[in-house]
Design an enzyme around this catalytic site. Structure first.
Site, PDB file in Angstrom:
ATOM      1  N   HIS A 115      70.347-105.563  28.910  1.00 12.48           N
ATOM      2  CA  HIS A 115      70.158-107.108  28.267  1.00 12.48           C
ATOM      3  C   HIS A 115      69.143-107.664  28.954  1.00 12.48           C
ATOM      4  O   HIS A 115      68.722-107.359  30.047  1.00 12.48           O
ATOM      5  CB  HIS A 115      71.436-107.874  28.679  1.00 12.48           C
ATOM      6  N   ALA A 145      80.308 -87.888  42.019  1.00  9.98           N
ATOM      7  CA  ALA A 145      81.416 -88.483  41.389  1.00  9.98           C
ATOM      8  C   ALA A 145      81.096 -90.124  41.914  1.00  9.98           C
ATOM      9  O   ALA A 145      80.583 -90.475  42.928  1.00  9.98           O
ATOM     10  CB  ALA A 145      82.713 -88.247  41.793  1.00  9.98           C
TER      11      ALA A 145
END
Length: 122
Positions: A42, A89
């Site tokens: 954005h 992770a």
């Protein structure tokens, strides 16, 4: 466009958004559950509502052959994850990871290499 190579495994709960930029995933890639791939950003110009700003792309996302991404990894626009790379992770990948690199963290950073580089050879 979303392109996924042969023998790539994508576990449940992953999200792919190739709305503005392409996402290319190589062969034999392992993607753990709940990973997300966003090939756009954005705009965030001062004094303007985020809702009214256009979506932009820095060129999409590319994942090299035989890369491994741990559970919950987020990959952002304009990033290349190299061949044989491993991403820990929960990492957020905002910059390129070299071939055979191991990266982790928020933002993800290179921790070490899985293969010697040309510079490290005697």
């Amino acid at each position: 466009m979303l392109e996924i190579g042969n023998q790539t495994h994508i576990q449940p709960g992953c999200r792919f958004s190739a709305y503005k930029g392409d996402i290319r995933i190589g062969r034999c890639v392992e993607i753990a559950p709940n990973c997300a791939f966003y090939s756009y950003n954005h705009g965030f110009r001062l004094g303007e509502s985020i809702r009214t700003q256009p979506l932009e792309s820095k060129g999409g996302i590319s994942i090299g052959d035989e890369a491994w991404l741990g559970i919950g990894v987020i990959v952002l626009d304009g990033v290349r994850i190299g061949e044989g790379a491993v991403v820990g992770a929960g990492s957020v990948v905002t910059k390129n990871i070299p071939d055979w690199g191991i990266a982790a963290g928020v933002p993800a950073r290179l921790i070490k290499m899985r293969k010697p580089t040309q510079e490290s050879l005697p």
